[in-house]
Design a protein around this motif. Structure first.
Motif, PDB file in Angstrom:
ATOM      1  N   THR A  89       0.862  -1.167   0.000  1.00 31.28           N
ATOM      2  CA  THR A  89       0.000   0.000   0.000  1.00 31.28           C
ATOM      3  C   THR A  89       0.908   1.230   0.000  1.00 31.28           C
ATOM      4  N   LYS A  90       0.297   2.365  -0.116  1.00 36.50           N
ATOM      5  CA  LYS A  90       1.060   3.599  -0.181  1.00 36.50           C
ATOM      6  C   LYS A  90       2.097   3.687   0.947  1.00 36.50           C
ATOM      7  N   GLU A  91       1.720   3.214   2.113  1.00 35.31           N
ATOM      8  CA  GLU A  91       2.546   3.429   3.298  1.00 35.31           C
ATOM      9  C   GLU A  91       3.783   2.532   3.385  1.00 35.31           C
ATOM     10  N   ASN A  92       3.745   1.377   2.771  1.00 29.03           N
ATOM     11  CA  ASN A  92       4.932   0.517   2.883  1.00 29.03           C
ATOM     12  C   ASN A  92       5.600   0.276   1.542  1.00 29.03           C
ATOM     13  N   GLU A 149      17.428  -4.653  -1.484  1.00 32.77           N
ATOM     14  CA  GLU A 149      18.896  -4.731  -1.216  1.00 32.77           C
ATOM     15  C   GLU A 149      19.494  -3.358  -1.278  1.00 32.77           C
ATOM     16  N   TYR A 207       9.730   0.314   0.681  1.00 30.68           N
ATOM     17  CA  TYR A 207      10.666  -0.748   1.039  1.00 30.68           C
ATOM     18  C   TYR A 207      10.677  -1.884   0.040  1.00 30.68           C
ATOM     19  N   TYR A 208       9.746  -1.842  -0.896  1.00 32.12           N
ATOM     20  CA  TYR A 208       9.714  -2.917  -1.886  1.00 32.12           C
ATOM     21  C   TYR A 208      10.249  -2.456  -3.233  1.00 32.12           C
TER      22      TYR A 208
END
Lengths: 354, 354
Positions: free
Chosen positions: B343-346, B354, B349-350
């Motif tokens: 979602t917008k919030e996480n 690395e 990090y994807y």
DNA sequence: AAATTAGGTGTGTTCGAGCACGTTTTGAAA
DNA sequence: TTTCAAAACGTGCTCGAACACACCTAATTT
């Protein structure tokens, strides 16, 4: 098609000198005439030489003794995962001369922590991995390690104004926002929302506060504060009143309670209460894939868990130290791990990575 | 504390023989007296010798030429990520003698695929990584590679009854269930739900069907079918009717439409429509972190995206081949990648792992 | 009895980098 | 010119595994 590997010898030949000289240039060991150095550097650039670290690490045979300072998993099972992660990393890196001695302290006793930290210092390790859960007490050690040029990696708890090799963990603020987003998505009708800090000494747990800030910030930004009432409670039941009594009280005060956000890994405590009371409509979001949490996730009493990837924290912590010590890589000062959203349906893939 | 590394020479000394003999035992090269062999084997066991693969790979200098058969990212940007992933893996593994030649085919032209697959075969590679999107056409190649003992790794699309080294990708059924769970969590009031297959040749895309099955299975199990009406549509707008016309029609038929599940990476097409029509209350779940999807995720028109981790698919595909060829590790025949909920919030990090 | 072969076994070189040590060159003092 | 130290540069060994090759012995063939 096949690129030839460039060796020191190749550079030496092209520069009409010997590998010894090239070696001195590569390692800034001096004793090389300026014109030759220039020539060699240019050729290195040209062929874009990259050291063969296989040969490198075969030769150097150097061993690195790392120390991992982590809380006792028997006291809080949360720490099993970081422990497993660093052991996994150790296994992979033993080939490169990485050895880890684990120093386990009791997360509820400052003295235990200090004793172990002193022990760590005495070992004169090549690097330290530490979960700095005692803020004030850890600072002098950071200072000492800095003077001794021992790199240390923080994980789990981020600490400002110190200078670690890097921090591994989550962005707590963002984590709170994410939890808010999920809860918000699941709630259409108005109601109140409980932010629960369970069995935790808040004064020493800055990251839980930060999570709450993120959580509240989401609703503030949405300007839906009127719609949802957010209340915070610290719930401690190791001494004195029981969990049930405290929650009963909260439900009396907030009859419209529609969701609970637990800021640490103790969501199962709330879940147990909700199950016993048959409160199926209250959404529950918490952290970490502990066994009791997973049971309630499976029963769908816990809706979502946010995974802090504690195994990854241990694993990457050691890897960062190795990257620095063995592979001489540049290290980013912060490595945020993903905020994984876990539910019953995708749980399996997060349980034992790799 | 420090475990000494056991070398062939150590074994030889303990067995009162020479490293040559130990070497012959280790590699079953024969020419060793039976009693000596026994003795050596016992000592190897005792010291639990593990070959130093650093020295191993330094010596062997063997190179492995891999071939990657992937669709053209210019035709469908989805394939940029696997390409990046395998390039990342190549960079890491070049040290171990891994080289990859990429053969890019047009995902809309069977002939292009066949041509490239033939080219791959002609190269006589040491391994193949392939996205087998043309089911019938790929089968004879699998057969040929099997006879030639060329290991091949499948990714993205799982194919039954063939014998690859392994499959890397997602569990499509589970993926559908997950999407259902998310949508279900976000919907309290009844309504109908659209499953949309966009611009895809369904007859050749078994995994999209499987996703839909998982999706429907979730609701069936919940016995909430009465509450939610699930309708499936194939939407193609490359030729003939426009997207808007088709969606207008669907909305006329299903005025209560409350959610859309897009089974491939084309959720942005629906999002664009919803935005233009101001339909803010329809929940939208889709796949993949493509730029246009991310824009709508940021605007919260797309609620959640499920990440197939396409970069990881390329990355792990190559790594599995390397694990097999270089490191002689046992390979699990299936490696399911996590079903990441984004979602917008996480999101951050994807984006570049690395 | 001599020659050949097969079965065993040990030695030495190689991979690329690192580093100790030995050798040559340079420039300045004697 | 000779002396000598510092600077500059080259050589050779090492890490552990792999493999070619040389070697030795006993059995078999001519």
């Amino acid at each position: 098609m096949k690129k030839k590997i460039v060796r020191i010898k190749d550079i030496a030949e092209k520069a009409q000198t010997s590998k010894g000289t090239v070696d001195r240039v590569l390692h800034n060991r001096g004793r090389v005439a300026d014109d030759v150095r220039e020539r060699i550097l240019k050729i290195i650039e040209e062929l874009n030489y990259e050291p063969n670290f296989i040969a490198q690490s075969l030769k150097s045979q150097r061993t690195f003794n790392l120390v991992a300072l982590i809380p006792d998993p028997h006291v809080d099972p949360y720490w099993e995962a970081p422990k497993a992660g660093l052991e996994k990393a150790e296994k992979e890196l033993r080939q490169y001369g990485i050895y880890i001695s684990q120093l386990i302290f009791n997360p509820h006793e400052v003295t235990s922590f200090i004793a172990k930290a002193e022990e760590a210092t005495k070992e004169n390790p090549d690097g330290v991995l530490i979960a700095p859960i005692f803020y004030k007490e850890v600072l002098p050690f950071f200072k000492e390690w800095a003077t001794k040029d021992i790199p240390y990696v923080l994980f789990n708890t981020q600490i400002e104004h110190v200078d670690p090799l890097c921090y591994i963990g989550q962005d707590s603020f963002q984590s709170g926002e994410l939890a808010a987003k999920i809860i918000c998505f699941g709630l259409q009708s108005p109601g109140s929302i409980l932010v629960a800090h369970i069995n935790e000494d808040i004064s020493n747990s800055a990251h839980l506060i930060t999570k709450e800030e993120g959580f509240r910030n989401y609703f503030a930004r949405k300007a839906e504060r009127e719609k949802f009432r957010i209340v915070t409670k610290e719930i401690n039941f190791s001494e004195g009143t029981s969990l049930d009594m405290q929650l009963d009280q909260i439900l009396t005060d907030e009859p419209q309670l529609s969701a609970v956000y637990v800021t640490n890994s103790k969501a199962f405590e709330i879940a147990s209460y909700l199950e016993r009371k048959g409160l199926n409509d209250i959404k529950l979001v918490g952290y970490d894939l502990l066994k009791p949490n997973l049971d309630y996730l499976d029963k769908e009493i816990i809706s979502f868990l946010i995974n802090q990837n504690p195994l990854g924290q241990g694993y990457w912590g050691i890897h960062q130290l190795a990257n620095h010590l063995v592979f001489k890589k540049e290290i980013q000062p912060i490595k945020f791990l993903p905020l994984d959203i876990i539910t019953k349906e995708n749980l399996d893939y997060y349980l034992d990575p790799e």
